[in-house]
Design a protein around this motif. Structure first.
Motif, PDB file in Angstrom:
ATOM      1  N   THR A  13      -7.774  -5.671  -8.132  1.00  0.00           N
ATOM      2  CA  THR A  13      -6.608  -5.564  -7.351  1.00  0.00           C
ATOM      3  C   THR A  13      -6.024  -7.356  -7.459  1.00  0.00           C
ATOM      4  O   THR A  13      -4.644  -6.866  -6.415  1.00  0.00           O
ATOM      5  N   SER A  15      -5.964  -9.385  -5.135  1.00  0.00           N
ATOM      6  CA  SER A  15      -5.581  -9.807  -3.825  1.00  0.00           C
ATOM      7  C   SER A  15      -6.311 -11.156  -3.422  1.00  0.00           C
ATOM      8  O   SER A  15      -6.369 -11.485  -2.255  1.00  0.00           O
ATOM      9  N   GLU A  36      -4.671  -3.354   1.517  1.00  0.00           N
ATOM     10  CA  GLU A  36      -3.827  -3.923   0.809  1.00  0.00           C
ATOM     11  C   GLU A  36      -3.656  -3.114  -0.518  1.00  0.00           C
ATOM     12  O   GLU A  36      -2.758  -3.301  -0.943  1.00  0.00           O
ATOM     13  N   ARG A  39      -1.222  -0.815   0.218  1.00  0.00           N
ATOM     14  CA  ARG A  39       0.159  -0.870   0.657  1.00  0.00           C
ATOM     15  C   ARG A  39       0.764  -1.185  -0.812  1.00  0.00           C
ATOM     16  O   ARG A  39       1.687  -0.851  -0.664  1.00  0.00           O
ATOM     17  N   GLU A  40      -0.208  -2.086  -1.151  1.00  0.00           N
ATOM     18  CA  GLU A  40       0.519  -2.002  -2.801  1.00  0.00           C
ATOM     19  C   GLU A  40       1.221  -1.185  -3.482  1.00  0.00           C
ATOM     20  O   GLU A  40       2.267  -0.912  -4.425  1.00  0.00           O
ATOM     21  N   LYS A  43       4.206   0.397  -1.850  1.00  0.00           N
ATOM     22  CA  LYS A  43       5.772  -0.438  -2.512  1.00  0.00           C
ATOM     23  C   LYS A  43       6.028   0.034  -3.792  1.00  0.00           C
ATOM     24  O   LYS A  43       6.838   0.354  -4.187  1.00  0.00           O
TER      25      LYS A  43
END
Length: 93
Positions: A13, A15, A36, A39-40, A43
């Motif tokens: 990830t 992250s 997270e 969300r990525e 986007k």
């Protein structure tokens, strides 16, 4: 969570999560990592959707101008794509 699992999640990830051996039970909030990642992904999906919409609009505008008799090189200049790409959209040579 085991250190190896944390390392795998971080590698996949990107992250930035870290493994803290002193607080290993609290080191990684898996739910937060998953949120997270989502969300990525959202986007990226939104960006691809916008790009796809812009391409469809450029193709539609090119067809409309071609049907109005505008020269292909002018159409290409107007929509911001090269002449060969526009010719492909219009299926002309």
């Amino acid at each position: 969570m085991e250190r190896r699992a944390v390392d795998v999640i971080e590698a996949i990830t990107n992250s930035g999560i870290k493994y803290d051996e002193e607080e290993e039970a609290e080191a990684v909030d898996v739910c937060q990592a998953i949120q997270e990642m989502r969300r990525e992904g959202e986007k990226i999906g939104e960006q691809k959707g916008v790009q796809k919409g812009e391409l469809k609009k450029a193709q539609e505008v090119a067809r409309n101008f071609y049907n109005l008799g505008l020269e292909v090189d002018k159409i290409a200049q107007g929509v911001g794509y090269d002449v060969e790409t526009v010719k492909g959209w219009l299926e002309i040579e």
